[in-house]
Design an enzyme around this catalytic site. Structure first.
Site, PDB file in Angstrom:
ATOM      1  N   TYR A   1     -83.449 -26.517 -31.702  1.00  0.00           N
ATOM      2  CA  TYR A   1     -83.547 -25.105 -31.341  1.00  0.00           C
ATOM      3  C   TYR A   1     -84.476 -24.378 -32.290  1.00  0.00           C
ATOM      4  O   TYR A   1     -84.869 -24.905 -33.334  1.00  0.00           O
ATOM      5  CB  TYR A   1     -82.157 -24.452 -31.338  1.00  0.00           C
ATOM      6  CG  TYR A   1     -81.578 -24.174 -32.721  1.00  0.00           C
ATOM      7  CD1 TYR A   1     -81.109 -25.192 -33.521  1.00  0.00           C
ATOM      8  CD2 TYR A   1     -81.519 -22.870 -33.223  1.00  0.00           C
ATOM      9  CE1 TYR A   1     -80.581 -24.927 -34.783  1.00  0.00           C
ATOM     10  CE2 TYR A   1     -80.993 -22.596 -34.472  1.00  0.00           C
ATOM     11  CZ  TYR A   1     -80.519 -23.631 -35.250  1.00  0.00           C
ATOM     12  OH  TYR A   1     -80.008 -23.373 -36.497  1.00  0.00           O
TER      13      TYR A   1
ATOM     14  N   ARG B   1     -92.824 -26.082 -35.719  1.00  0.00           N
ATOM     15  CA  ARG B   1     -91.582 -26.714 -36.188  1.00  0.00           C
ATOM     16  C   ARG B   1     -90.784 -27.277 -35.011  1.00  0.00           C
ATOM     17  O   ARG B   1     -90.184 -28.348 -35.105  1.00  0.00           O
ATOM     18  CB  ARG B   1     -90.751 -25.693 -36.977  1.00  0.00           C
ATOM     19  CG  ARG B   1     -89.543 -26.315 -37.657  1.00  0.00           C
ATOM     20  CD  ARG B   1     -88.842 -25.345 -38.577  1.00  0.00           C
ATOM     21  NE  ARG B   1     -88.259 -24.230 -37.856  1.00  0.00           N
ATOM     22  CZ  ARG B   1     -87.690 -23.181 -38.433  1.00  0.00           C
ATOM     23  NH1 ARG B   1     -87.651 -23.091 -39.756  1.00  0.00           N
ATOM     24  NH2 ARG B   1     -87.181 -22.203 -37.712  1.00  0.00           N
TER      25      ARG B   1
ATOM     26  N   ARG C   1     -72.379 -40.247 -20.056  1.00  0.00           N
ATOM     27  CA  ARG C   1     -72.214 -40.345 -21.506  1.00  0.00           C
ATOM     28  C   ARG C   1     -72.415 -41.764 -22.015  1.00  0.00           C
ATOM     29  O   ARG C   1     -71.695 -42.679 -21.623  1.00  0.00           O
ATOM     30  CB  ARG C   1     -70.828 -39.819 -21.906  1.00  0.00           C
ATOM     31  CG  ARG C   1     -70.662 -39.682 -23.411  1.00  0.00           C
ATOM     32  CD  ARG C   1     -69.323 -39.060 -23.785  1.00  0.00           C
ATOM     33  NE  ARG C   1     -69.228 -38.913 -25.228  1.00  0.00           N
ATOM     34  CZ  ARG C   1     -68.900 -39.906 -26.056  1.00  0.00           C
ATOM     35  NH1 ARG C   1     -68.600 -41.100 -25.578  1.00  0.00           N
ATOM     36  NH2 ARG C   1     -68.866 -39.690 -27.371  1.00  0.00           N
TER      37      ARG C   1
ATOM     38  N   HIS D   1     -74.237 -43.377 -25.893  1.00  0.00           N
ATOM     39  CA  HIS D   1     -74.925 -42.912 -27.100  1.00  0.00           C
ATOM     40  C   HIS D   1     -76.436 -43.131 -27.062  1.00  0.00           C
ATOM     41  O   HIS D   1     -77.202 -42.266 -27.462  1.00  0.00           O
ATOM     42  CB  HIS D   1     -74.341 -43.592 -28.335  1.00  0.00           C
ATOM     43  CG  HIS D   1     -72.961 -43.095 -28.680  1.00  0.00           C
ATOM     44  ND1 HIS D   1     -71.876 -43.288 -27.866  1.00  0.00           N
ATOM     45  CD2 HIS D   1     -72.507 -42.399 -29.743  1.00  0.00           C
ATOM     46  CE1 HIS D   1     -70.797 -42.742 -28.417  1.00  0.00           C
ATOM     47  NE2 HIS D   1     -71.159 -42.186 -29.565  1.00  0.00           N
TER      48      HIS D   1
ATOM     49  N   LYS E   1     -84.528 -29.187 -37.001  1.00  0.00           N
ATOM     50  CA  LYS E   1     -83.701 -28.035 -36.617  1.00  0.00           C
ATOM     51  C   LYS E   1     -82.831 -28.419 -35.423  1.00  0.00           C
ATOM     52  O   LYS E   1     -83.025 -27.990 -34.285  1.00  0.00           O
ATOM     53  CB  LYS E   1     -84.571 -26.805 -36.318  1.00  0.00           C
ATOM     54  CG  LYS E   1     -83.762 -25.500 -36.374  1.00  0.00           C
ATOM     55  CD  LYS E   1     -84.652 -24.309 -36.581  1.00  0.00           C
ATOM     56  CE  LYS E   1     -83.924 -22.980 -36.492  1.00  0.00           C
ATOM     57  NZ  LYS E   1     -82.798 -22.809 -37.400  1.00  0.00           N
TER      58      LYS E   1
ATOM     59  N   GLU F   1     -79.588 -25.473 -49.679  1.00  0.00           N
ATOM     60  CA  GLU F   1     -79.897 -24.218 -48.980  1.00  0.00           C
ATOM     61  C   GLU F   1     -78.596 -23.606 -48.503  1.00  0.00           C
ATOM     62  O   GLU F   1     -77.523 -24.188 -48.649  1.00  0.00           O
ATOM     63  CB  GLU F   1     -80.832 -24.480 -47.796  1.00  0.00           C
ATOM     64  CG  GLU F   1     -80.236 -25.423 -46.773  1.00  0.00           C
ATOM     65  CD  GLU F   1     -81.133 -25.701 -45.560  1.00  0.00           C
ATOM     66  OE1 GLU F   1     -82.028 -24.892 -45.269  1.00  0.00           O
ATOM     67  OE2 GLU F   1     -80.915 -26.734 -44.915  1.00  0.00           O
TER      68      GLU F   1
ATOM     69  N   LEU G   1     -84.072 -27.127 -44.275  1.00  0.00           N
ATOM     70  CA  LEU G   1     -84.938 -26.692 -43.184  1.00  0.00           C
ATOM     71  C   LEU G   1     -86.076 -25.883 -43.809  1.00  0.00           C
ATOM     72  O   LEU G   1     -85.819 -24.982 -44.609  1.00  0.00           O
ATOM     73  CB  LEU G   1     -84.157 -25.813 -42.204  1.00  0.00           C
ATOM     74  CG  LEU G   1     -85.003 -25.432 -40.999  1.00  0.00           C
ATOM     75  CD1 LEU G   1     -85.095 -26.580 -40.022  1.00  0.00           C
ATOM     76  CD2 LEU G   1     -84.476 -24.194 -40.325  1.00  0.00           C
TER      77      LEU G   1
HETATM   78  N1  PDD Z   1     -81.269 -20.426 -39.120  1.00  0.00           N
HETATM   79  N2  PDD Z   1     -81.844 -23.122 -43.313  1.00  0.00           N
HETATM   80  C1  PDD Z   1     -81.053 -23.314 -42.252  1.00  0.00           C
HETATM   81  C2  PDD Z   1     -80.032 -24.391 -42.309  1.00  0.00           C
HETATM   82  C3  PDD Z   1     -81.191 -22.529 -41.106  1.00  0.00           C
HETATM   83  O1  PDD Z   1     -80.401 -22.727 -40.038  1.00  0.00           O
HETATM   84  C4  PDD Z   1     -82.171 -21.501 -41.091  1.00  0.00           C
HETATM   85  C5  PDD Z   1     -82.379 -20.632 -39.892  1.00  0.00           C
HETATM   86  C6  PDD Z   1     -82.976 -21.326 -42.222  1.00  0.00           C
HETATM   87  C7  PDD Z   1     -84.062 -20.292 -42.276  1.00  0.00           C
HETATM   88  O2  PDD Z   1     -85.097 -20.614 -41.376  1.00  0.00           O
HETATM   89  P1  PDD Z   1     -86.032 -19.483 -40.734  1.00  0.00           P
HETATM   90  O3  PDD Z   1     -86.587 -18.716 -41.860  1.00  0.00           O
HETATM   91  O4  PDD Z   1     -87.054 -20.251 -39.987  1.00  0.00           O
HETATM   92  O5  PDD Z   1     -85.154 -18.614 -39.851  1.00  0.00           O
HETATM   93  C8  PDD Z   1     -82.789 -22.166 -43.311  1.00  0.00           C
HETATM   94  C9  PDD Z   1     -81.389 -19.700 -37.860  1.00  0.00           C
HETATM   95  C10 PDD Z   1     -81.896 -18.323 -38.045  1.00  0.00           C
HETATM   96  C11 PDD Z   1     -80.079 -19.772 -37.127  1.00  0.00           C
HETATM   97  O6  PDD Z   1     -79.550 -20.873 -37.069  1.00  0.00           O
HETATM   98  O7  PDD Z   1     -79.608 -18.774 -36.599  1.00  0.00           O
END
Ligand code: PDD
Length: 284
Positions: free
Chosen positions: A33, A52, A100, A102, A147, A180, A205
């Site tokens: 996403y 990305r 379903r 895997h 992501k 993070e 991320l």
């Molecule tokens: N999240 N780290 C993680 C684990 C994240 O899920 C996100 C973003 C970020 C920051 O990434 P960016 O600057 O590209 O938004 C860092 C989004 C916003 C979410 O899951 O809602």
């Protein structure tokens, strides 16, 4: 205006928009996403978000359901149909619907969902007063650079933060270094005024906001190092802050209940936030 969602080729009323029960995103979290900010009706940093997204898809060997040009049209149409001027667009692509099993299905067709909603105005208490974070063990997989919609450890950690009265949880890897937040990137400013954030390895991320803020820091001539930092170093930092598309840049004023520096936001995070908002406004 009633909300509209794009689901696999159709614009549908948001309240009844649905995917099949055997969508692999639903059963296996087999999908990726993006969350992109909408500023004045325009998509902020669309290019790095699409780059990305393409990378996440490639890493999982999911075929893009449409070209970037077509996706741009769909995202704009969803924004328009929802009357969003300032908000976010959510884009999700799963491997598709299949019985379903895997292993990858022989002939799955990826499914695209796009939604958009208005942004809640920035919480001025958080902007002006800063937020609290807690630290939690990072129990995620080893490919946090993708992501993926598999966010259960992030969900559990964010819930723990909520229950402990904190805004975010900073996840700590096996070496005692902060990777993070659950949905944000983590930053500190050392006592000698160097901005530190973890390098974009597979433990984090690579946030699009992170990239924009790195660019601002370089342009403004601040000292900067991309490297891991420990919980102890964060707790004895001069200042700290976090970034994401949704919250932009917020000062962090306490970690595990202990104040960071003097416990108040600093001039640097204010300056960086202002520069970031200027960068965002330029997209209009
Ligand atoms: N999240 N780290 C993680 C684990 C994240 O899920 C996100 C973003 C970020 C920051 O990434 P960016 O600057 O590209 O938004 C860092 C989004 C916003 C979410 O899951 O809602």
């Amino acid at each position: 205006m009633s909300r509209v969602a794009y689901v696999d080729g159709q614009y549908l009323p948001h309240r009844s928009a649905a995917v099949h029960i055997e969508d692999r995103g639903y059963q296996f979290a087999d999908g990726v996403y993006e969350v992109i900010a909408v500023v004045g009706g325009c998509l902020l940093d669309e290019e790095p978000h699409l780059a990305r997204l393409a990378r996440s898809l490639a890493e999982l060997r999911i075929t893009a359901p449409m070209s970037n040009a077509a996706l741009r049209v769909v995202m704009r149409e969803v924004v328009r149909r929802n009357g969003v001027r300032d908000g976010i667009v959510y884009v999700q692509i799963t491997r598709g619907v299949a019985p379903r099993d895997h292993a990858f299905p022989a002939s799955a067709r990826p499914i695209l969902v796009v939604t958009s909603r208005r942004r809640r105005p920035a919480d001025l208490r958080a902007v002006d007063g800063g937020v609290a974070v807690i630290t939690v063990p990072d129990i995620r997989w080893q490919r946090c650079d993708i992501k993926s919609v598999a966010l259960l450890p992030n969900v559990l950690a964010k819930q723990r933060a909520r229950e402990e009265g904190a805004f975010e949880a900073w996840q700590v890897d096996r070496d005692g270094k902060i990777s993070e937040g659950t949905s944000t990137n983590a930053w500190i400013v050392t006592p000698d005024a160097t901005v530190v954030t973890r390098q974009a390895d597979s433990a984090i991320l690579n946030g699009v906001t992170r990239l924009a803020v790195l660019e601002i820091i370089r342009r403004e001539g601040y000292n900067l190092i991309e490297r891991p930092f420990s919980v102890a170093e964060a707790k004895s930092a001069h200042k700290a802050f976090l970034t994401s598309t949704v919250v932009e840049l917020l000062p962090v004023v306490s970690i595990d209940g202990a104040p960071v520096g003097n416990g108040h936001p600093g001039a640097l995070s204010r300056k960086l936030r202002d520069c970031y908002l200027t960068h965002a406004a330029a997209t209009k």
